[in-house]
Design a protein around this motif. Structure first.
Motif, mmCIF file in Angstrom:
data_model
loop_
_atom_site.group_PDB
_atom_site.id
_atom_site.type_symbol
_atom_site.label_atom_id
_atom_site.label_comp_id
_atom_site.label_asym_id
_atom_site.label_seq_id
_atom_site.Cartn_x
_atom_site.Cartn_y
_atom_site.Cartn_z
ATOM 1 N N LEU A 1 0.817 -1.207 0.000
ATOM 2 C CA LEU A 1 0.000 0.000 0.000
ATOM 3 C C LEU A 1 0.852 1.259 0.000
ATOM 4 O O LEU A 1 0.647 2.161 -0.825
ATOM 5 C CB LEU A 1 -0.910 -0.001 1.236
ATOM 6 N N ALA B 1 -5.663 1.699 4.172
ATOM 7 C CA ALA B 1 -6.043 1.892 2.770
ATOM 8 C C ALA B 1 -7.308 2.721 2.648
ATOM 9 O O ALA B 1 -7.433 3.552 1.736
ATOM 10 C CB ALA B 1 -6.235 0.535 2.094
ATOM 11 N N PHE C 1 -4.507 7.182 -11.039
ATOM 12 C CA PHE C 1 -4.301 7.041 -9.599
ATOM 13 C C PHE C 1 -3.065 7.808 -9.151
ATOM 14 O O PHE C 1 -3.094 8.514 -8.140
ATOM 15 C CB PHE C 1 -4.155 5.556 -9.251
ATOM 16 N N TYR C 2 -1.977 7.695 -9.915
ATOM 17 C CA TYR C 2 -0.709 8.305 -9.512
ATOM 18 C C TYR C 2 -0.480 9.685 -10.136
ATOM 19 O O TYR C 2 0.356 10.446 -9.646
ATOM 20 C CB TYR C 2 0.458 7.383 -9.863
ATOM 21 N N LEU D 1 -3.288 9.749 0.424
ATOM 22 C CA LEU D 1 -3.698 8.857 -0.665
ATOM 23 C C LEU D 1 -4.498 7.690 -0.105
ATOM 24 O O LEU D 1 -4.035 6.968 0.783
ATOM 25 C CB LEU D 1 -2.454 8.339 -1.396
ATOM 26 N N LYS D 2 -5.699 7.518 -0.612
ATOM 27 C CA LYS D 2 -6.556 6.391 -0.226
ATOM 28 C C LYS D 2 -6.564 5.355 -1.351
ATOM 29 O O LYS D 2 -6.410 5.698 -2.515
ATOM 30 C CB LYS D 2 -7.978 6.876 0.064
ATOM 31 N N ASN D 3 -6.780 4.102 -0.979
ATOM 32 C CA ASN D 3 -6.833 3.034 -1.981
ATOM 33 C C ASN D 3 -7.960 2.066 -1.621
ATOM 34 O O ASN D 3 -7.722 0.946 -1.150
ATOM 35 C CB ASN D 3 -5.486 2.308 -2.053
ATOM 36 N N GLN E 1 -9.979 0.312 -3.462
ATOM 37 C CA GLN E 1 -10.008 -0.946 -4.226
ATOM 38 C C GLN E 1 -9.100 -1.996 -3.598
ATOM 39 O O GLN E 1 -9.459 -3.170 -3.528
ATOM 40 C CB GLN E 1 -9.603 -0.690 -5.673
ATOM 41 N N TYR E 2 -7.939 -1.570 -3.174
ATOM 42 C CA TYR E 2 -7.016 -2.485 -2.501
ATOM 43 C C TYR E 2 -7.644 -3.013 -1.214
ATOM 44 O O TYR E 2 -7.566 -4.218 -0.911
ATOM 45 C CB TYR E 2 -5.719 -1.741 -2.210
ATOM 46 N N MET F 1 -2.108 -1.800 -13.451
ATOM 47 C CA MET F 1 -2.712 -1.787 -12.121
ATOM 48 C C MET F 1 -4.047 -2.513 -12.155
ATOM 49 O O MET F 1 -4.855 -2.322 -13.078
ATOM 50 C CB MET F 1 -2.902 -0.340 -11.656
ATOM 51 N N GLY G 1 -6.257 -1.986 -7.372
ATOM 52 C CA GLY G 1 -5.486 -1.205 -6.412
ATOM 53 C C GLY G 1 -4.057 -1.648 -6.189
ATOM 54 O O GLY G 1 -3.360 -1.075 -5.352
ATOM 55 N N TYR G 2 -3.577 -2.656 -6.907
ATOM 56 C CA TYR G 2 -2.180 -3.083 -6.779
ATOM 57 C C TYR G 2 -1.527 -3.108 -8.156
ATOM 58 O O TYR G 2 -2.194 -3.287 -9.183
ATOM 59 C CB TYR G 2 -2.073 -4.450 -6.093
#
Length: 579
Positions: free
Chosen positions: A84, A177, A208-209, A222-224, A226-227, A427, A430-431
């Motif tokens: 993450l 996350a 995302f980035y 930064l939130k994720n 999906q991960y 990607m 989320g990874y």
């Protein structure tokens, strides 16, 4: 064993003006390094410890240890968090090599979670209309993606050595996350400098980035989600939720329909993936036993070769990073790299003469080649070797290492990677997906001889990852160590072992030493350090000297009589946590 005194004198060298040599384009791709090292303090805890590349990851592992978890439990929590908060270096879309020590039985084993090539892949995978692709063309997109192995390896290890429930190990990362974490300077710099051009071209990673076309800035939360969603499913259903079902379908779709270099991955490739449990490979060094991974990791075997070559010499009599020491270690490294580039590959596909490469008589004979001047070494002829071509391939330093000792004395040394910074640029959920297939030799045949590390369906690419454990004369665990750094991992780890075992430095002093590397190509000295003063004398010896930022990320734990001593590399933002 009687040690050979140095049969050459280096200190007579006439100092010449340093010839400044620019690094090749390949060698400038080391954004994580820092020339001005921040002084780190040796950290002590009485019972348990995690040393990892990000504070949130180290803290996640510590919480698991404090809850009564085992070393492998903590490794799982640490890796999930690294995926993450340090996604450019490792994650569940990549692979890992795990060395595990069980204190009550004395069992040392390893788990090979290296990626595999799709079954449909062949030696000419990276051929484009009859012309071999360059590495910079090959790594972006779907063609370079291997079947991820880290989750399966961790699940297998947890089944044997875990104490806490599988789902509990996911909770901290899921929370972070969803809540978000602060983007640090290193990630922001890598994004701003565009170290992975694929990331700017491939959705959803570019959105995302690079939201609104701008790289994420340091300090951004930064939130994720999906991960987090995927981790919840894996926590509940096990690793089948990754290797089968919706995630597997999304992964295959992303690889095979990539807008750059579409790949050949299948659902069967994912469903059939197996991590491999293997015996560690060890070598006697003075009063110690040094142990690491076997093939297809060339890292462990090369480190052991270097140490076996150096055992012929009285390194204790040399000052740390003195001219004599740099020369001797560099020459041993050159010999090991010559053998590595010829013989090391996946032993399920190629005969790898491991016993021959580590045989004391062979190493003693190879050590006689170490001379007073720099020279180009060729591979030796260890027992069991077959005729093969030498194959080289660039490996970049965007990897991570974690070292863990739990309250029962169990330990994990784990090196984990997605290869290039931000991997393939693809990607899913989320990874990021790895680009580890470019760790194969892109050229399958050289001078009419097959290259051992050529692409084949189901094969694991050669790696330089070298998780290490050292045991003392009483077979008690002494040291847990490893590093990221591409093929330079071998140099970083070997140099640190010499520093602890021969020069009697503490682990923080050892991993904070200025770095130097030699891969049978040229001698790199860490820019901005005291090593630069040795450059003229080393040039006089014939070395092609280059000054570079050297991107180690060593994390180490030394087991002492009544406490643990931990160290994090000052070149990164790693942390030691424990209790």
């Amino acid at each position: 064993m009687k040690k050979t005194s140095l049969s050459f004198s280096l200190l007579f060298c006439v100092l010449l003006p340093l010839q400044t040599i620019a690094a090749s384009p390949q060698e400038t791709r080391e954004p994580e390094a820092a020339t001005g090292l921040v002084k780190q303090q040796l950290t002590h805890y009485p019972r348990a410890m995690v040393a990892a590349a990000h504070p949130l990851a180290a803290d996640a592992g510590k919480k698991i240890l404090a809850a009564g978890g085992s070393a492998i439990d903590a490794a799982i929590a640490t890796q999930l968090m690294l995926g993450l908060v340090e996604p450019q270096s490792s994650g569940i879309g990549g692979g890992a090599f795990i060395l595990h020590f069980q204190a009550d039985t004395g069992q040392l084993t390893s788990f090979d979670g290296r990626e595999t090539a799709p079954a449909a892949a062949g030696p000419w995978l990276f051929s484009d209309n009859g012309k071999m692709m360059g590495w910079r063309e090959a790594y972006v997109g779907g063609k370079s993606v291997g079947v991820p192995g880290v989750l399966k390896a961790l699940a297998d290890a947890h089944q044997q050595f875990g104490k806490l429930p599988w789902a509990q190990l996911f909770a901290e990362t899921i929370t972070v996350a969803e809540r978000g974490f602060v983007v640090n300077e290193r990630m922001a710099k890598q994004l701003a400098l565009g170290w992975n051009q694929g990331l700017k071209q491939l959705s959803p990673a570019k959105d995302f980035y690079y939201p609104n076309g701008q790289a994420l800035a340091a300090g951004t939360v930064l939130k994720n989600p999906q991960y987090a969603t995927l981790l919840r499913k894996i926590a509940t259903e096990g690793v089948s939720a990754f290797y089968q079902g919706e995630n597997a379908a999304a992964l295959v779709q992303a690889v095979n329909n990539a807008t750059i270099n579409p790949g050949q991955l299948s659902l069967d490739d994912l469903a059939n993936y197996q991590a491999q449990q293997k015996d560690a490979v060890c070598i006697a060094y003075r009063v110690y036993q040094i142990c690491s991974m076997t093939a297809p990791s060339s890292g462990g075997i090369a480190v052991l070769q270097i140490m076996g070559l150096l055992e012929q010499y009285d390194l204790k009599a040399l000052k740390p990073n003195s001219l004599d020491a740099v020369h001797l270690i560099s020459q041993a490294s050159r010999l090991a790299f010559a053998d590595r580039d010829r013989y090391l590959a996946d032993p399920d596909f190629v005969t790898v003469p491991i016993a021959g490469l580590l045989a004391p008589d062979y190493l003693k004979q190879r050590a006689t080649l170490i001379g007073a001047r720099d020279q180009q070494f060729v591979a030796g002829q260890p027992q069991g070797a077959i005729a093969l071509a030498t194959g080289t391939v660039p490996e970049f330093p965007n990897t991570s290492h974690l070292s863990i000792v739990d309250a029962a004395g169990n330990a994990v040394s784990m090196t984990t990677s997605i290869e290039n910074v931000f991997g393939s640029g693809l990607m899913v959920n989320g990874y990021l997906l790895n680009n580890q297939l470019t760790d194969f030799s892109l050229e399958p045949v050289v001078d009419a001889l097959l290259v051992a590390n050529r692409v084949e369906g189901g094969k694991r690419p050669r790696s330089s990852m070298a998780p290490v454990m050292v045991f003392d004369a009483d077979n008690q665990l002494k040291l847990v160590i490893g590093s990221p750094g591409g093929s330079r991992i071998i140099n970083y780890v070997a140099q640190s072992l010499v520093a602890v075992l021969d020069w009697q430095l503490d682990v923080q002093q050892a991993i904070s030493l200025p770095r130097f590397t030699h891969r049978n190509d040229y001698l790199a000295l860490e820019a901005g350090t005291d090593l630069v003063e040795l450059a003229p004398a080393l040039q006089q010896l014939g070395y092609d000297v280059r000054l570079q930022d050297l991107n180690s990320g060593l994390h180490a734990i030394e087991v002492m009589a009544d406490q643990l001593a931990g160290a994090a590399d000052p070149r990164r933002e790693g942390k030691v946590a424990g209790f």
